[in-house]
Enzyme design. Structure first.
Site, PDB file in Angstrom:
ATOM      1  N   LYS A   1      -7.076  -2.325  -2.579  1.00 17.76           N
ATOM      2  CA  LYS A   1      -6.931  -3.743  -2.951  1.00 17.76           C
ATOM      3  C   LYS A   1      -8.170  -4.559  -2.652  1.00 17.76           C
ATOM      4  O   LYS A   1      -8.484  -5.515  -3.350  1.00 17.76           O
ATOM      5  CB  LYS A   1      -5.694  -4.379  -2.316  1.00 17.76           C
ATOM      6  CG  LYS A   1      -5.388  -4.060  -0.861  1.00 17.76           C
ATOM      7  CD  LYS A   1      -4.576  -2.820  -0.680  1.00 17.76           C
ATOM      8  CE  LYS A   1      -4.850  -2.141   0.638  1.00 17.76           C
ATOM      9  NZ  LYS A   1      -3.765  -2.112   1.542  1.00 17.76           N
TER      10      LYS A   1
ATOM     11  N   GLU B   1      -2.357  -0.012 -10.024  1.00 13.58           N
ATOM     12  CA  GLU B   1      -0.934  -0.258  -9.712  1.00 13.58           C
ATOM     13  C   GLU B   1      -0.676  -0.136  -8.206  1.00 13.58           C
ATOM     14  O   GLU B   1       0.104  -0.904  -7.624  1.00 13.58           O
ATOM     15  CB  GLU B   1      -0.066   0.755 -10.479  1.00 13.58           C
ATOM     16  CG  GLU B   1       1.420   0.589 -10.320  1.00 13.58           C
ATOM     17  CD  GLU B   1       1.926  -0.729 -10.900  1.00 13.58           C
ATOM     18  OE1 GLU B   1       1.913  -0.875 -12.129  1.00 13.58           O
ATOM     19  OE2 GLU B   1       2.331  -1.605 -10.099  1.00 13.58           O
TER      20      GLU B   1
ATOM     21  N   GLY C   1       2.610   3.116   2.921  1.00 17.63           N
ATOM     22  CA  GLY C   1       2.973   4.470   3.349  1.00 17.63           C
ATOM     23  C   GLY C   1       2.376   5.513   2.416  1.00 17.63           C
ATOM     24  O   GLY C   1       2.036   5.235   1.270  1.00 17.63           O
TER      25      GLY C   1
ATOM     26  N   LYS D   1      -4.002  -9.030  -2.355  1.00 15.20           N
ATOM     27  CA  LYS D   1      -2.974  -8.717  -3.356  1.00 15.20           C
ATOM     28  C   LYS D   1      -2.635  -9.943  -4.204  1.00 15.20           C
ATOM     29  O   LYS D   1      -2.429  -9.826  -5.408  1.00 15.20           O
ATOM     30  CB  LYS D   1      -1.734  -8.153  -2.647  1.00 15.20           C
ATOM     31  CG  LYS D   1      -2.038  -6.780  -2.012  1.00 15.20           C
ATOM     32  CD  LYS D   1      -0.975  -6.355  -1.038  1.00 15.20           C
ATOM     33  CE  LYS D   1      -1.297  -4.984  -0.450  1.00 15.20           C
ATOM     34  NZ  LYS D   1      -0.478  -4.656   0.724  1.00 15.20           N
TER      35      LYS D   1
ATOM     36  N   ASP E   1      -4.980  -8.823   3.860  1.00 13.96           N
ATOM     37  CA  ASP E   1      -4.466  -7.810   2.931  1.00 13.96           C
ATOM     38  C   ASP E   1      -3.543  -8.457   1.890  1.00 13.96           C
ATOM     39  O   ASP E   1      -3.682  -8.211   0.682  1.00 13.96           O
ATOM     40  CB  ASP E   1      -3.721  -6.725   3.718  1.00 13.96           C
ATOM     41  CG  ASP E   1      -3.150  -5.654   2.810  1.00 13.96           C
ATOM     42  OD1 ASP E   1      -3.937  -4.825   2.315  1.00 13.96           O
ATOM     43  OD2 ASP E   1      -1.923  -5.656   2.577  1.00 13.96           O
TER      44      ASP E   1
ATOM     45  N   GLY F   1       1.360   5.031   9.371  1.00 12.29           N
ATOM     46  CA  GLY F   1       0.409   5.022   8.250  1.00 12.29           C
ATOM     47  C   GLY F   1       0.550   3.795   7.359  1.00 12.29           C
ATOM     48  O   GLY F   1       0.146   3.818   6.202  1.00 12.29           O
TER      49      GLY F   1
ATOM     50  N   ILE G   1       5.967  -0.118  -5.553  1.00  8.66           N
ATOM     51  CA  ILE G   1       6.650  -0.985  -6.531  1.00  8.66           C
ATOM     52  C   ILE G   1       5.845  -1.070  -7.825  1.00  8.66           C
ATOM     53  O   ILE G   1       4.658  -1.393  -7.790  1.00  8.66           O
ATOM     54  CB  ILE G   1       6.794  -2.425  -5.979  1.00  8.66           C
ATOM     55  CG1 ILE G   1       7.549  -2.422  -4.654  1.00  8.66           C
ATOM     56  CG2 ILE G   1       7.489  -3.325  -6.988  1.00  8.66           C
ATOM     57  CD1 ILE G   1       7.600  -3.799  -3.988  1.00  8.66           C
TER      58      ILE G   1
HETATM   59  N1  HSE Z   1      -1.595  -2.208   5.095  1.00  6.10           N
HETATM   60  C1  HSE Z   1      -0.956  -2.388   3.848  1.00  6.10           C
HETATM   61  C2  HSE Z   1       0.432  -2.937   4.088  1.00  6.10           C
HETATM   62  C3  HSE Z   1      -0.909  -1.088   3.112  1.00  6.10           C
HETATM   63  O1  HSE Z   1       0.908  -2.850   5.230  1.00  6.10           O
HETATM   64  O2  HSE Z   1       1.049  -3.469   3.180  1.00  6.10           O
HETATM   65  C4  HSE Z   1      -0.389  -1.162   1.704  1.00  6.10           C
HETATM   66  O3  HSE Z   1      -1.199  -1.943   0.888  1.00  6.10           O
END
Ligand code: HSE
Length: 408
Positions: free
Chosen positions: A100, A124, A298, A200, A196, A182, A131
């Site tokens: 991203k 995607e 994940g 997005k 993050d 993870g 999703i």
């Molecule tokens: N670190 C991100 C999250 C990973 O926890 O959503 C998925 O983009």
């Protein structure tokens, strides 16, 4: 026969290879393609894996192999991912990414390169983990004018908030668990400080509004300033605090993208999305509203989305114009969030109800268990945020917390 190259063998990279090899025969049969794993690029050694012979440390092995038509970039970070992806696209190899940060910072440039070389840059997996959201927006919902969306876009912070609320786990322990599972970024500050989710929201905004929205242009707050008291008030109010990424068209024809914790009322589906799950509500003129829900982070959930794009590219390696956007020269189309009309939850100490009424009129008050006598929590009427700030400034340090309500 065509070859798939996977750039990066971390959590998502190893998941991508694992899921592809597990389902390869079914994938090829269903999609009518003949795709093989060609290469896995990583600077580390991974001896003993059934596909150890596929590893390379040299991107040129991939670039110079004409049988490689699709590349999955799952290494993360901007450099050297950007240079690798651009080189692949310049060779006419389609690239599918979960990265991203790369899409949010370099998307316009990479989409342009893909178009020039009649291949695809697909992403995607960059938003919402497993999703399906990117393809539904530019394909299934393509007939609509999309006006807004709001969602839980970061699995790690949603997981942390859920653990803190339902199991009274400490922030640190919950974050550690998210890292072990993870879910978290290499530098988890990107999760907890909202970067993050911001990347997005930039991707979704760019896709919907057709112009690149850069992360620096988006007001972004994370969950690090949230307290258990705020969470308790949200619960007693009948809702929950969630880290929400949102964007909407404003009356002046601009857009307002934003990331911040929000009080979400119990009647809103987003309030019930817990753990690592993400949920995204999209609003448009024809369909009214739709909701997307699933695992937001994940290994295998993200791999699933990467491979969905890989299969799409292997089937049709022609540029998909509907998922492109143009670069933007400036941020004049981004609205000032301080002008936005919001209601706010406010927690104060040492302030009376009459002082609050003088500023805000009649307010709804919320109570919680073990509430100190000197503490009050209330919901302001809907006002431009700058006016709320101005009023609250007269309370100075007596304001202990303030969180916007999510109003859809
Ligand atoms: N670190 C991100 C999250 C990973 O926890 O959503 C998925 O983009």
């Amino acid at each position: 026969m065509a070859k798939l190259a996977v750039l990066g063998h971390g959590v998502v990279g190893s998941g991508t290879v694992e899921l592809f090899l597990k389902n390869k025969d079914k994938i090829n049969k269903r999609a009518g393609i003949d795709l093989e794993l060609g290469y896995v690029l990583d600077i580390r050694d991974f001896p003993g894996l059934p596909y150890s012979d596929k590893f390379t440390k040299d991107i040129n092995d991939i670039l110079n192999d004409d049988e490689v038509t699709v590349v999955a970039e799952v290494m993360g970070g901007v450099h050297p991912a950007f240079e690798f992806v651009l080189s692949c696209l310049n060779k006419g190899k389609s690239v599918c990414t979960s990265n991203k940060e790369l899409v949010a910072k370099k998307g316009a440039e990479l989409l342009k390169a893909a178009k020039e070389h009649n291949c695809n840059f697909m992403f995607e997996a960059s938003t919402g983990g497993a999703i399906p959201i990117i393809r539904p927006i530019h394909r299934c919902l393509a007939a609509n004018d999309i006006t807004a969306y709001a969602g839980i876009l970061n699995g790690t912070t949603n997981f942390i908030l859920t653990k803190m609320i339902t199991e009274k786990m400490s922030f640190e322990d919950a974050l550690k668990m998210a890292q072990e599972l993870g879910y978290a970024e290499r530098n988890p500050a990107a999760d907890v400080e909202g970067a993050d989710a911001c990347r997005k929201i930039c991707i979704l905004s760019s896709l919907i509004f057709g112009k690149h929205v850069y992360p620096d242009w988006v007001h972004c707050e994370g969950i690090t300033k949230l307290t258990l008291e705020d969470v308790a008030y949200a619960k007693s109010w009948g809702g929950a605090v969630k880290l929400i990424g949102s964007v909407k068209r404003t009356e002046d024809g601009k857009i307002l993208p934003m990331v911040a914790p929000r009080f979400v009322c119990g009647g809103c589906q987003l309030s019930n999305i817990d753990d690592v799950f993400n949920g995204i509500m999209v609003f448009g003129d024809g369909f009214d509203q739709v909701m997307f829900y699933g695992r937001g982070a994940g290994k295998l959930p993200t791999a699933s989305a990467v491979l969905g794009d890989v299969i799409e590219c292997a089937k049709h390696n022609i540029t998909i114009l509907s998922q492109m956007w143009e670069d933007s020269e400036d941020n004049s189309f981004i609205s000032d969030y301080k002008e936005d009309v919001v209601s706010m939850y406010v927690r104060v100490n040492g302030v009376s109800k009459s002082e609050i009424a003088k500023l805000f009129g009649d307010c709804e008050y919320i109570t919680r268990e073990e509430q100190p006598e000197s503490e009050l929590a209330f919901i302001t009427p809907a006002l431009p945020e700058k006016d709320i700030d101005e009023k609250l400034s007269s309370f100075g340090d007596m304001v202990l917390g303030r969180i916007r309500l999510l109003e859809l």
